[in-house]
Each structure stands twice: as C-alpha cells, then as structure tokens.
Design a protein around this motif. Structure first.
Motif, PDB file in Angstrom:
ATOM      1  N   UNK A  73      11.808  60.888 -15.591  1.00 23.16           N
ATOM      2  CA  UNK A  73      11.935  59.637 -16.345  1.00 23.16           C
ATOM      3  C   UNK A  73      13.391  59.212 -16.476  1.00 23.16           C
ATOM      4  N   UNK A  74      14.262  60.156 -16.757  1.00 22.25           N
ATOM      5  CA  UNK A  74      15.689  59.839 -16.872  1.00 22.25           C
ATOM      6  C   UNK A  74      16.234  59.385 -15.526  1.00 22.25           C
ATOM      7  N   UNK A  75      15.858  60.067 -14.454  1.00 14.70           N
ATOM      8  CA  UNK A  75      16.312  59.687 -13.118  1.00 14.70           C
ATOM      9  C   UNK A  75      15.851  58.275 -12.766  1.00 14.70           C
ATOM     10  N   UNK A  76      14.585  57.978 -12.989  1.00 18.64           N
ATOM     11  CA  UNK A  76      14.068  56.648 -12.662  1.00 18.64           C
ATOM     12  C   UNK A  76      14.689  55.567 -13.533  1.00 18.64           C
ATOM     13  N   UNK A  77      14.998  55.889 -14.775  1.00 14.38           N
ATOM     14  CA  UNK A  77      15.686  54.932 -15.642  1.00 14.38           C
ATOM     15  C   UNK A  77      17.036  54.556 -15.050  1.00 14.38           C
ATOM     16  N   UNK A  83      21.102  50.771  -9.414  1.00 10.83           N
ATOM     17  CA  UNK A  83      20.625  51.139  -8.064  1.00 10.83           C
ATOM     18  C   UNK A  83      21.755  51.280  -7.038  1.00 10.83           C
ATOM     19  N   UNK A  84      22.902  50.653  -7.273  1.00 11.54           N
ATOM     20  CA  UNK A  84      23.975  50.734  -6.291  1.00 11.54           C
ATOM     21  C   UNK A  84      24.567  52.132  -6.184  1.00 11.54           C
ATOM     22  N   UNK A  85      24.370  52.969  -7.180  1.00  5.63           N
ATOM     23  CA  UNK A  85      24.861  54.354  -7.120  1.00  5.63           C
ATOM     24  C   UNK A  85      23.980  55.231  -6.242  1.00  5.63           C
ATOM     25  N   UNK A  86      22.751  54.801  -6.020  1.00 11.53           N
ATOM     26  CA  UNK A  86      21.808  55.614  -5.258  1.00 11.53           C
ATOM     27  C   UNK A  86      21.531  54.943  -3.952  1.00 11.53           C
TER      28      UNK A  86
END
Length: 86
Positions: A73-77, A83-86
């Motif tokens: 949940x924390x990762x998806x948040x 999103x630019x970091x991933x």
C-alpha cells in the motif's frame, strides 16, 4: 595515532568492510530482516487477539501477510503520487 594490527586480523577487517559496503548497495536483505524482526512483535499480538483459535504458524503467516499488505500500500501510494521516480 596508528594501530598496528596482527597479520591474522587484517583479512577479517577487510572482509567486514566489504560486507558493510555490500549492505549499503543491497537494501532488500536489510528490509526483509527488519520485517521479520517486526513480525516477532506482531505475531504474538495476532495470536493473542485470536483467542487461541489460530496456531502459532497461522498467526506468524497472518502477521507477514499484514506487513506485506502495508508495504504494498505504501509503495503504490508513492507510485501514484510520484511516478517520475519509478
């Protein structure tokens, strides 16, 4: 002040420094270790809350499942809002 180490201890210190550098590069083993340590606290709480209807292994599994759900949940948040970091 310089210390003169015995010849037999020098490889030990070199190996230790290499292990510490590897821990800095690879974070996953550290995170897994911390999750398992946290589950040592969480599993007895789950076991006590179930009024002994669950076995210890089931309480351990439910604790790990809960940690996995919180981590996901924390990762998806963060993926949704940065999103630019991933």
């Amino acid at each position: 002040m310089k210390f003169n180490l015995p010849h037999t201890l020098t490889p030990v210190f070199e190996d230790t420094s290499e292990m510490l550098l590897a821990w800095r590069r690879r974070k996953l083993p550290l995170y897994l270790f911390l999750a398992l340590c946290f589950n040592l606290v969480l599993a007895p709480v789950v076991y006590a809350a179930s009024s002994s209807q669950l076995s210890r292994s089931q309480a351990w599994s439910l604790g790990l499942l809960g940690l996995l759900i919180v981590a996901l949940s924390v990762y998806l948040f963060f993926v949704m809002f940065a999103p630019e970091k991933f």
